[in-house]
Design a protein around this motif. Structure first.
Motif, PDB file in Angstrom:
ATOM      1  N   LYS A  68      57.414  51.191  64.404  1.00 14.68           N
ATOM      2  CA  LYS A  68      57.368  51.684  65.773  1.00 14.68           C
ATOM      3  C   LYS A  68      57.413  50.563  66.810  1.00 14.68           C
ATOM      4  N   ASN A  69      57.883  49.401  66.418  1.00 16.39           N
ATOM      5  CA  ASN A  69      57.987  48.281  67.350  1.00 16.39           C
ATOM      6  C   ASN A  69      59.182  48.464  68.283  1.00 16.39           C
ATOM      7  N   PRO A  70      59.041  48.149  69.558  1.00 14.89           N
ATOM      8  CA  PRO A  70      60.177  48.230  70.487  1.00 14.89           C
ATOM      9  C   PRO A  70      61.319  47.333  70.039  1.00 14.89           C
ATOM     10  N   ILE A  71      62.531  47.771  70.255  1.00 16.75           N
ATOM     11  CA  ILE A  71      63.724  47.022  69.884  1.00 16.75           C
ATOM     12  C   ILE A  71      64.499  46.680  71.154  1.00 16.75           C
ATOM     13  N   ASP A  72      64.611  45.367  71.461  1.00 17.16           N
ATOM     14  CA  ASP A  72      65.262  44.981  72.716  1.00 17.16           C
ATOM     15  C   ASP A  72      66.656  44.421  72.497  1.00 17.16           C
ATOM     16  N   LYS A  73      67.209  44.641  71.307  1.00 19.00           N
ATOM     17  CA  LYS A  73      68.610  44.299  71.076  1.00 19.00           C
ATOM     18  C   LYS A  73      69.171  45.299  70.074  1.00 19.00           C
ATOM     19  N   LEU A  74      70.478  45.468  70.110  1.00 13.84           N
ATOM     20  CA  LEU A  74      71.111  46.416  69.203  1.00 13.84           C
ATOM     21  C   LEU A  74      70.896  45.994  67.751  1.00 13.84           C
ATOM     22  N   VAL A  75      70.443  46.934  66.928  1.00 14.65           N
ATOM     23  CA  VAL A  75      70.192  46.683  65.518  1.00 14.65           C
ATOM     24  C   VAL A  75      70.973  47.692  64.692  1.00 14.65           C
ATOM     25  N   LEU A  76      71.603  47.229  63.654  1.00 14.51           N
ATOM     26  CA  LEU A  76      72.324  48.131  62.758  1.00 14.51           C
ATOM     27  C   LEU A  76      71.332  48.929  61.928  1.00 14.51           C
ATOM     28  N   ASN A  77      71.460  50.260  61.963  1.00 17.68           N
ATOM     29  CA  ASN A  77      70.645  51.125  61.119  1.00 17.68           C
ATOM     30  C   ASN A  77      71.489  51.516  59.906  1.00 17.68           C
ATOM     31  N   LYS A  78      71.250  50.851  58.785  1.00 16.18           N
ATOM     32  CA  LYS A  78      72.075  51.051  57.600  1.00 16.18           C
ATOM     33  C   LYS A  78      71.943  52.467  57.050  1.00 16.18           C
TER      34      LYS A  78
END
Length: 388
Positions: A68-78
């Motif tokens: 549940k950590n905030p994501i401040d860059k685009l991350v690929l969700n495999k």
């Protein structure tokens, strides 16, 4: 590890990113943007080569990354890549995705059995295929606060999740949780063509234009009079009314008749019914008093907001609009500036897309509006890159 250009939130940098020929968004085919309960933007972006990227507040793990950590860059969700995702729905604590071949995935928080995977726990989950629906072809999904509906190509409706307020309907114990999808066979033999869930109630529209409602009725959101919560789908009756579209808000509803008239019922504390009446609860459908006829309606089941498109191509909004954190209350339909779609309207008025956006790169206005919303919500430095 692969890298793609970064998103900056500094004015022209954002626009340059959205316009740059070699950036990721040039290859995006589907976008879904929503605000979580902390009013933080979250987004899913599916590319033409079927990779799904995500970023945002991630409260309750709604980005499907297992935390549940905030994501401040685009991350690929495999887990959400290479499965042909075509639709998304967001609820209070979880998300549901639908694929082009009719499969259903869920992720986020599963305390109330909203995954329909025969388990209930507090842990945060990565996307999981619903094995109990794998033999069905699901064409639509809808989420309430703690319940989920799925509609198949043959008009069958399945439901799973919490039932404290009779959200599950049809004979299920009012205090139980339905951990597996249960077929809801209670529409008088009619074929269901559309489903829509509010926070704690649901509507279904049949092929013949009839509407059924069930669940909580504390402020009239079932449209069947001042009665307690109903656990069986019950016809919403207006003499001679044939409905073309249904749309649920948090605890209010819009019905669009085949003749182009709008009927509203449920909670009216923020003017979301668009009626001149001062009542805060409307227990029966009442027609919107407006000179124009309408061709489309839309609302948001997490907010007291309504919108409609008239025959003449004009958009109207009423209820509570959330523009740049300034809450504006409209108790009757207000004419909007020109939009090309409900997607643009919701991005401007509400900072969400409401539905998955297809053909994203075919609409320059959507690029522009989404870049503005990013600049307000996401803190991504010009040196960050998209990874794994």
């Amino acid at each position: 590890m692969s890298s793609v250009k970064q998103i900056s939130t500094k004015g022209s940098d954002v626009q340059k990113f959205f316009n740059a020929s070699n950036d990721l968004l040039k290859d995006v085919k589907t976008v879904f943007v929503f605000n979580d309960i902390n009013n933080k933007m979250n987004a899913f972006l599916v590319t033409n080569d079927d990779k799904t990227y995500t970023f945002g507040g991630n409260f309750f793990g709604v980005l499907g990354l297992g935390h549940k950590n905030p994501i401040d860059k685009l991350v690929l969700n495999k887990k959400l890549s290479q499965i042909s995702l075509c639709d998304f729905r967001y609820s209070y604590q979880h998300c549901v995705g639908r694929t082009a071949d009719g499969k259903v995935y869920s992720w986020g928080y599963n305390k109330f059995g909203v995954f329909g995977d025969n388990r209930r726990n507090d842990s945060l989950h990565k996307p999981k295929l619903n094995k109990y629906l794998k033999h069905e072809f699901v064409v639509d999904i809808s989420t309430g606060f703690w319940h989920t509906l799925a509609l198949t190509c043959e008009g069958r409706v399945y439901q799973f999740g919490d039932n404290t307020l009779c959200q599950m309907a049809s004979g299920i114990d009012s205090k139980s949780i339905s951990l597996k999808p249960k077929l809801l066979d209670a529409f008088d033999g009619e074929r269901v063509v559309s489903i829509s869930s509010g926070a704690f109630h649901s509507l279904a529209l049949t092929e013949s234009g009839h509407v059924y409602s069930w669940g909580s009725n504390d402020c009239g959101q079932l449209g069947i009079g001042k009665v307690p919560a109903i656990r069986k789908p019950t016809p919403v009756i207006v003499m001679g009314l044939k409905v073309a579209k249904i749309s649920t808000g948090f605890d209010h509803n819009l019905l669009l008749s085949r003749e182009g008239y709008i009927y509203t019922f449920g909670c009216n504390e923020c003017g979301e019914l668009g009626q001149t009446t001062k009542t805060t609860e409307q227990y029966l459908p009442i027609r919107l008093n407006h000179s124009e006829r309408f061709v489309d309606i839309e609302s948001d089941n997490s907010y007291p907001f309504s919108a409609a498109l008239s025959e003449s191509g004009d958009y109207y909004v009423w209820g509570m609009s959330r523009q740049h954190d300034i809450h504006e209350l409209n108790t009757k339909p207000k004419h909007c500036k020109a939009y090309e779609s409900f997607i643009e309207l919701f991005l401007e008025e509400h900072r969400i897309t409401q539905r998955a956006v297809h053909n994203f790169n075919g609409n320059k206005n959507l690029h522009k509006r989404l870049s503005v919303q990013l600049s307000h919500q996401i803190n991504i430095s010009a040196d960050n890159v998209i990874t794994k």
